[in-house]
Write an enzyme that holds these catalytic residues in place. Structure first.
Site, PDB file in Angstrom:
ATOM      1  N   GLY A   1     -11.601  -0.272  24.194  1.00  0.00           N
ATOM      2  CA  GLY A   1     -11.366   0.263  25.428  1.00  0.00           C
ATOM      3  C   GLY A   1     -12.547   0.305  26.373  1.00  0.00           C
TER       4      GLY A   1
ATOM      5  N   ASN B   1      -9.042  12.448  27.161  1.00  0.00           N
ATOM      6  CA  ASN B   1      -9.186  12.406  25.890  1.00  0.00           C
ATOM      7  C   ASN B   1      -9.364  13.833  25.184  1.00  0.00           C
ATOM      8  OD1 ASN B   1     -11.788  11.405  27.257  1.00  0.00           O
ATOM      9  ND2 ASN B   1     -12.594  11.912  25.332  1.00  0.00           N
TER      10      ASN B   1
ATOM     11  N   CYS C   1     -17.524  10.477  20.536  1.00  0.00           N
ATOM     12  CA  CYS C   1     -18.689   9.583  20.968  1.00  0.00           C
ATOM     13  C   CYS C   1     -19.818  10.622  21.294  1.00  0.00           C
ATOM     14  CB  CYS C   1     -18.287   8.692  22.360  1.00  0.00           C
ATOM     15  SG  CYS C   1     -16.979   7.578  21.910  1.00  0.00           S
TER      16      CYS C   1
HETATM   17  N1  PLP Z   1     -11.451   5.963  27.205  1.00  0.00           N
HETATM   18  C1  PLP Z   1     -11.279   7.018  26.736  1.00  0.00           C
HETATM   19  C2  PLP Z   1     -10.266   7.885  27.561  1.00  0.00           C
HETATM   20  C3  PLP Z   1     -11.146   7.263  25.264  1.00  0.00           C
HETATM   21  O1  PLP Z   1     -10.760   8.375  24.750  1.00  0.00           O
HETATM   22  C4  PLP Z   1     -11.957   6.305  24.515  1.00  0.00           C
HETATM   23  C5  PLP Z   1     -12.252   6.379  23.172  1.00  0.00           C
HETATM   24  O2  PLP Z   1     -12.295   7.486  22.615  1.00  0.00           O
HETATM   25  C6  PLP Z   1     -12.538   4.931  24.977  1.00  0.00           C
HETATM   26  C7  PLP Z   1     -12.220   4.827  26.647  1.00  0.00           C
HETATM   27  C8  PLP Z   1     -13.268   3.911  24.299  1.00  0.00           C
HETATM   28  O3  PLP Z   1     -12.220   3.275  23.646  1.00  0.00           O
HETATM   29  P1  PLP Z   1     -12.828   2.571  22.342  1.00  0.00           P
HETATM   30  O4  PLP Z   1     -13.109   3.209  21.369  1.00  0.00           O
HETATM   31  O5  PLP Z   1     -11.782   1.521  21.980  1.00  0.00           O
HETATM   32  O6  PLP Z   1     -14.228   1.844  23.051  1.00  0.00           O
END
Ligand code: PLP
Length: 388
Positions: free
Chosen positions: A73, A153, A327
């Site tokens: 993502g 998220n 993160c």
């Molecule tokens: N965008 C949102 C809203 C997310 O919750 C996340 C991951 O937690 C990401 C982007 C990033 O995705 P990825 O972990 O596949 O890089």
């Protein structure tokens, strides 16, 4: 210790057994290169095409070629924002919100440091945007690139993407939405919604980590960030991650088949969890707009206790939850999303996100409801600020 109760599915999900089963032959039998001229490679290319159709179907894309496979993502978000900005040229005006994931805020701040104008929209205490502010920014006279997430998220709050896209397009801008948390959980369709670019991530919907996709509406120009071979129609070079692409296709197919049932199941469990917590834990409140939320997510603040302490004590009794974004965990800074929502100071540090999946059970929720109130009570007794 009892085997884990996993209620942290917005961080990552278990790979569905059907997905693992679909992937395995691409390690053992069908390991050809999809760009090869021979049929051993050609058959693999056809499997990629089939997966592309399934991803397109999940989000209602009109044409499978609008799907570009990426590694995650975060890559999709970076590719959308930086790719659109590069393709437009000049210095477009960037618009985003305070509550985006770091994968959107990162490239936006990078470009701001490079001299681009960035407008970051505020949210209210329920986590909602002021659409008039967005309209004002979108009509600034300059070409805009706007990136606004579909579902948050941390809180699960859903933004009204059809209205937001319409406003951005009326101003002549390019509109990207990060749909990482909503894809596979609720029906979404780009067919009748003015979205130019949309990100998804495999590991949030029961595919493995290391695969994602970017939807780019036909005619939307993005400059590739990985240049080389002609894979993905020249938009992202590199030999394809065939097993995981097949896995993402299978996960999207499963999500489509099961979406209504899974969403209802998760909503029932989430509501049972919230009702139980509010009944048994003093000084608890739910964050975010209760009318417009993902069915699987709840973000609960506990007054005068530290979220990290709750997480560690839950972990000790076999329950995996989180304080917010995976993160951002590891830093003791309060969540940027809850700060943007003006969550009171006494509640800000004590917030826990529970996020469910199709694999959670009533027993999982009852286990949380048995152990969490004891933990909160114990931590309150230790808190110098709590007066109960
Ligand atoms: N965008 C949102 C809203 C997310 O919750 C996340 C991951 O937690 C990401 C982007 C990033 O995705 P990825 O972990 O596949 O890089």
């Amino acid at each position: 210790m009892k085997s884990s109760v996993y209620v942290d599915n917005n961080a990552t999900t278990a790979v569905a057994p059907e997905v693992t089963e679909a992937i395995l032959p691409y390690f053992t039998e069908h390991w050809g290169n999809p760009s090869s001229m021979h049929n051993f490679g050609g058959s693999v290319k056809r499997s990629i095409d089939a997966a592309r159709e399934k991803v397109a179907a999940l989000i209602g894309a009109e044409h499978p070629n609008e799907i570009i496979f990426t590694s995650c993502g975060s890559e999709s978000d970076n590719m959308a924002i930086r790719g659109a900005v590069d393709a437009i040229g000049g210095h477009p005006h960037l618009i985003t919100t305070r509550v985006e994931h770091a994968a959107v805020l990162g490239p936006c701040h990078y470009l701001e440091d490079k001299g681009f104008r960035l407008s970051t929209l505020e949210v209210d205490e329920k986590g909602n945007l002021d659409l008039e502010k967005l309209r004002e920014k979108s009509m600034s006279g300059k070409k805009t690139v706007a990136s606004v997430m579909w579902a948050n998220n941390e809180t699960g709050v859903i933004f009204p993407i059809p209205e937001i896209g319409t406003i951005v397009k009326e101003g002549g801008g390019i509109f990207h939405t990060d749909a990482v948390q909503i894809a596979g959980k609720l029906p979404i369709s780009v067919r009748n919604i003015p979205v130019d670019l949309l990100s998804i991530s495999g590991h949030k919907l029961h595919a493995p980590k290391g695969i994602g996709a970017l939807y780019a509406r036909r005619g939307t120009k993005i400059t590739p960030h990985i240049m080389g071979g002609h894979q993905e129609r020249g938009r992202r070079a590199g030999t394809e991650n065939v097993p995981y692409i097949v896995g993402l296709g299978k996960a999207c197919e499963l999500a489509m088949e099961r979406m209504e049932k899974d969403a209802q199941h998760e909503r029932n469990l989430r509501d049972r969890l919230e009702a139980g917590v509010l009944a048994t834990c003093k000084g608890a409140r739910i964050n975010g707009d209760l009318e417009s939320r993902l069915p699987n997510t709840t973000n609960i603040s506990f007054e005068y206790v530290e979220g990290e302490a709750i997480i560690l004590m839950l972990d000790d009794v076999g329950i995996c939850a989180s304080t917010g974004s995976a993160c951002a965990s590891g830093s003791l800074e309060p969540s940027h999303v809850l700060r943007a929502m003006d969550v009171p100071r006494s509640m800000l540090h004590g917030s826990i996100r529970f996020s469910l999946s199709r694999y959670n059970t009533e027993e999982d929720i009852d286990d949380v409801l048995e152990k969490l109130p004891v933990i909160i009570k114990r931590l309150r007794e230790l808190s110098p600020f709590a007066n109960d």
